[in-house]
Design a protein around this motif. Structure first.
Motif, PDB file in Angstrom:
ATOM      1  N   ARG A   7      17.134  -1.340  22.212  1.00 36.71           N
ATOM      2  CA  ARG A   7      16.263  -1.154  20.939  1.00 36.71           C
ATOM      3  C   ARG A   7      15.073  -1.965  21.128  1.00 36.71           C
ATOM      4  O   ARG A   7      13.885  -1.558  20.757  1.00 36.71           O
ATOM      5  N   GLN A   8      15.073  -3.419  21.311  1.00 36.19           N
ATOM      6  CA  GLN A   8      14.237  -4.399  20.921  1.00 36.19           C
ATOM      7  C   GLN A   8      13.184  -4.243  22.192  1.00 36.19           C
ATOM      8  O   GLN A   8      12.106  -4.319  21.881  1.00 36.19           O
ATOM      9  N   LYS A   9      13.797  -3.908  23.233  1.00 35.00           N
ATOM     10  CA  LYS A   9      12.872  -3.926  24.488  1.00 35.00           C
ATOM     11  C   LYS A   9      11.801  -2.726  24.103  1.00 35.00           C
ATOM     12  O   LYS A   9      10.856  -3.042  24.630  1.00 35.00           O
ATOM     13  N   PHE A  10      12.393  -1.636  23.737  1.00 38.75           N
ATOM     14  CA  PHE A  10      11.555  -0.592  23.555  1.00 38.75           C
ATOM     15  C   PHE A  10      10.713  -0.711  22.702  1.00 38.75           C
ATOM     16  O   PHE A  10       9.297  -0.389  22.902  1.00 38.75           O
ATOM     17  N   ILE A  11      10.959  -1.286  21.394  1.00 32.96           N
ATOM     18  CA  ILE A  11       9.870  -1.508  20.394  1.00 32.96           C
ATOM     19  C   ILE A  11       9.024  -2.326  20.676  1.00 32.96           C
ATOM     20  O   ILE A  11       7.673  -2.041  20.894  1.00 32.96           O
ATOM     21  N   VAL A  15       4.751  -1.802  20.970  1.00 32.89           N
ATOM     22  CA  VAL A  15       4.208  -2.704  20.125  1.00 32.89           C
ATOM     23  C   VAL A  15       2.958  -3.653  20.958  1.00 32.89           C
ATOM     24  O   VAL A  15       1.741  -3.536  20.813  1.00 32.89           O
ATOM     25  N   GLU A  16       3.467  -3.941  22.255  1.00 34.78           N
ATOM     26  CA  GLU A  16       2.555  -4.867  22.966  1.00 34.78           C
ATOM     27  C   GLU A  16       1.315  -3.720  23.502  1.00 34.78           C
ATOM     28  O   GLU A  16       0.451  -4.276  23.894  1.00 34.78           O
ATOM     29  N   ARG A  17       1.509  -2.646  23.531  1.00 31.98           N
ATOM     30  CA  ARG A  17       0.501  -1.364  24.045  1.00 31.98           C
ATOM     31  C   ARG A  17       0.136  -0.749  22.937  1.00 31.98           C
ATOM     32  O   ARG A  17      -0.256   0.416  23.023  1.00 31.98           O
ATOM     33  N   ASN A  58      -1.109   5.373  16.929  1.00 33.42           N
ATOM     34  CA  ASN A  58      -0.001   5.278  17.701  1.00 33.42           C
ATOM     35  C   ASN A  58       1.229   4.509  17.395  1.00 33.42           C
ATOM     36  O   ASN A  58       1.242   3.418  16.749  1.00 33.42           O
ATOM     37  N   VAL A  59       2.319   5.269  17.232  1.00 38.55           N
ATOM     38  CA  VAL A  59       3.435   4.602  16.648  1.00 38.55           C
ATOM     39  C   VAL A  59       4.634   4.469  17.192  1.00 38.55           C
ATOM     40  O   VAL A  59       4.664   5.273  18.375  1.00 38.55           O
ATOM     41  N   VAL A  60       5.678   3.754  17.080  1.00 35.98           N
ATOM     42  CA  VAL A  60       6.923   3.566  17.785  1.00 35.98           C
ATOM     43  C   VAL A  60       8.033   3.372  16.579  1.00 35.98           C
ATOM     44  O   VAL A  60       7.906   3.086  15.620  1.00 35.98           O
ATOM     45  N   LEU A  86      14.800   6.939  20.702  1.00 32.85           N
ATOM     46  CA  LEU A  86      13.968   5.952  20.799  1.00 32.85           C
ATOM     47  C   LEU A  86      12.361   6.629  21.023  1.00 32.85           C
ATOM     48  O   LEU A  86      12.683   7.461  22.015  1.00 32.85           O
ATOM     49  N   GLY A  87      11.472   6.553  20.398  1.00 29.72           N
ATOM     50  CA  GLY A  87      10.393   7.461  20.561  1.00 29.72           C
ATOM     51  C   GLY A  87       9.043   6.515  20.361  1.00 29.72           C
ATOM     52  O   GLY A  87       8.694   5.767  19.476  1.00 29.72           O
ATOM     53  N   ASN A  88       7.915   7.032  21.179  1.00 32.40           N
ATOM     54  CA  ASN A  88       6.647   6.644  21.002  1.00 32.40           C
ATOM     55  C   ASN A  88       5.756   7.757  20.936  1.00 32.40           C
ATOM     56  O   ASN A  88       6.093   8.851  21.313  1.00 32.40           O
ATOM     57  N   PHE A  89       4.805   7.739  19.909  1.00 28.26           N
ATOM     58  CA  PHE A  89       4.092   8.957  19.519  1.00 28.26           C
ATOM     59  C   PHE A  89       2.522   8.616  19.202  1.00 28.26           C
ATOM     60  O   PHE A  89       2.405   7.415  19.090  1.00 28.26           O
ATOM     61  N   SER A  90       1.760   9.548  19.349  1.00 31.21           N
ATOM     62  CA  SER A  90       0.497   9.386  19.352  1.00 31.21           C
ATOM     63  C   SER A  90      -0.339  10.659  18.886  1.00 31.21           C
ATOM     64  O   SER A  90      -0.007  11.653  19.063  1.00 31.21           O
TER      65      SER A  90
END
Ligand code: SER
Length: 552
Positions: A7-11, A15-17, A58-60, A86-90
């Protein structure tokens, strides 16, 4: 790697991007178009049409999800009722190229998955929406292996009657579907029309449990840290180990815990009915492996422990609800099972309804017990009995009989006959050592398990499909003959030869093509079936393959 780390790695990666981390939403969606939150995008649905309202471009997120659409698959290696996505959205920030590139980087660099284990799928287009040329080009440029799939696999949404939707690219690792990248470029209107969205959006979803399987090369989703503690606890109660029942129990209790925590109470309506059904099914499965005392709230404790620091639970309330429901159900369960045993040979819709009303057996449970006993009971008759007693509100019964089975019975009959054709075809293509290992039919599809050690090739799948369709074209008559068990055996009919059929058995023949012991019902001739198509071929468990197919 454990779930916390993943979970942490994904977030952190997103976030770094340039993504803003947003908290997860409740399992009960704000927007009432669906019963439960089934994907990370649910809380963001509105932002695809009004991106200016989004908390960021952009959100995660990490989103708990609850899906009953796959409930029949639960117990296999990859499906769960409750899981985290786990998801990233734009919402107008970036589109296909960045999404695919970031996804691939996360898998190969961050998680260090060997690129050889990865392949992608992409939307091949149909008469409604065009092929996803843009994604194909990106995948080509990146040198990734991809397959082209149809709408069923590679077009997402909308959830509910209308909404954003679009083609998807999916990442597979070791043939497990792990990450769905949705490119919301259309809006489907209520009328069925698709229009282009002004701002193109991105919605991705990666199953946390599946990803843990892949990263750790685990056997299945139940062999991850998200099930360890409840699993250990369950073993203290068992008299008899049965990995399949155990998995279902663990899945259902966890799903019930999370749903209750989000304020769903077991009841006979809507969401409450689903939660009740999960709890009761867990109890019945438990019963079958020797658990006769209350155990659900003890397993729940281990669920709390598993997610400590990640989610907050109203522990006492949840345990009280579970205990109340379990005690109530156990009081009637054993009587109900006795009643079922007594009545099973002439199970009618009325009796099924009585099991429901007097003993609290949800229809699905009676149907499942009947299936285990190779007994037929018509859901239509149950519905009729049910309507006569008008217990539930219309909405509840609509949810209960998913897809409102107006002519569901008819479709099920067709799938039943198609299943016989499928088995006979598999045996012709793969050889006579192939046997049925399981079957499940809904009004929407058939599902069929059989013994076979490896993935079928595309060619084998096509051969089987063609063979079934040839029999349909021939419009073969379907005939039933009653005979003794011995006669049936001698005639070479396929089937499970156990005495529970009684002395006389029914054998259904489809021309000379198939002969099977079966209770029916079937169509009169194969021409009624339409066109047969295999939509999925996958592993069900060790040495067992699973086919899903539809009639169109
Ligand atoms: N909405 C898509 C899914 O559920 C991606 O998140 O698969």
């Amino acid at each position: 790697m454990d779930s916390k780390t993943l979970r942490q790695k994904f977030i952190q990666f997103f976030v770094e991007r340039g993504h803003k981390q947003v908290p997860s939403a409740s399992l009960i969606p704000e927007d009432q178009s669906v019963l439960f939150t089934t994907a990370g995008m649910q809380q963001f649905k509105k932002f695809y049409t009004s991106p200016e309202a989004a908390p960021a471009k952009n959100v995660v997120t990490v989103q708990p999800c609850f899906r009953t659409s796959d409930i029949e698959e639960v117990g296999d290696n990859t499906h769960l009722t409750f899981f985290e996505m786990l998801g990233n959205f734009s919402f107008g920030g970036y589109f296909k190229k960045e999404t695919i590139e970031m996804g691939y980087e996360f898998l190969t660099k961050e998680l260090e998955i060997d690129p050889k284990r990865i392949y992608c799928s992409v939307f091949k287009g149909d008469e409604i929406n065009p092929r996803d040329e843009e994604s194909v080009e990106i995948l080509e440029k990146m040198g990734l292996t991809y397959k082209e799939h149809s709408r069923e696999d590679n077009f997402w949404g909308p959830t509910g009657e209308e909404g954003p939707c679009g083609p998807t690219v999916e990442f597979y690792v070791d043939n497990i579907e792990i990450w769905n990248l949705v490119f919301n470029e259309y809006y489907k209107e209520k009328s069925g029309k698709y229009r282009n969205l002004e701002t193109k959006g991105v919605d991705t979803g990666m199953g946390l449990e599946r990803m843990l399987v892949v990263v750790n090369k685990a056997e299945n989703v139940f062999h991850t840290d998200l099930f360890d503690l409840p699993h250990k606890k369950l073993h203290q109660f068992l008299k008899k180990e049965d990995s399949f029942d155990e998995r279902i129990i663990l899945d259902h209790i966890k799903a019930a815990v999370f749903a209750i925590n989000d304020d769903v109470r077991p009841s006979n309506k809507d969401r409450g009915y689903i939660v009740r059904r999960l709890i009761r099914r867990a109890i019945v499965k438990g019963n079958q492996i020797g658990i006769v005392e209350n155990f659900i709230k003890k397993i729940a404790e281990e669920v709390f422990e598993t997610y400590k620091g990640i989610y907050q639970f109203d522990q006492k309330m949840i345990q009280d609800e579970l205990e109340k429901e379990e005690t109530k159900f156990r009081n009637t369960l054993s009587n109900g099972l006795k009643e079922f045993e007594k009545q099973k040979q002439n199970l009618t819709g009325e009796i099924a309804f009585n099991l429901y009303q007097t003993y609290g057996f949800p229809w699905e449970m009676t149907a499942e017990l009947a299936e285990e006993n190779k007994i037929n009971v018509d859901r239509k008759d149950f519905e009729k009995a049910f309507e006569k007693h008008q217990e539930l509100s219309r909405t509840a019964s609509a949810g209960m009989f998913k897809g409102g089975l107006a002519d569901g019975g008819e479709m099920e009959t067709k799938y039943h006959t198609a299943t016989h054709l499928l088995l006979a075809s598999l045996r012709q293509v793969l050889g006579p050592d192939v046997y049925q290992k399981g079957s499940n039919i809904t009004a929407e599809r058939l599902r069929f398990d059989f013994n076979w050690p490896e993935k079928l090739t595309d060619e084998q799948i096509k051969k089987v499909e063609d063979l079934v369709n040839v029999q349909i074209k021939k419009d073969l008559p379907v005939q039933m003959q009653e005979m003794t068990l011995e006669e049936a055996k001698e005639s070479g009919a396929m089937g499970v030869f156990e005495n529970k059929y009684g002395d006389k058995v029914k054998v259904y023949s489809i021309g000379d093509f198939s002969q099977e012991l079966c209770g029916g019902p079937h169509v009169k001739s194969t021409g009624e079936l339409g066109h047969f198509k295999i939509t999925k071929e996958e592993s069900s468990s060790a040495g067992i393959r699973r086919i899903k197919a539809i009639l169109e």
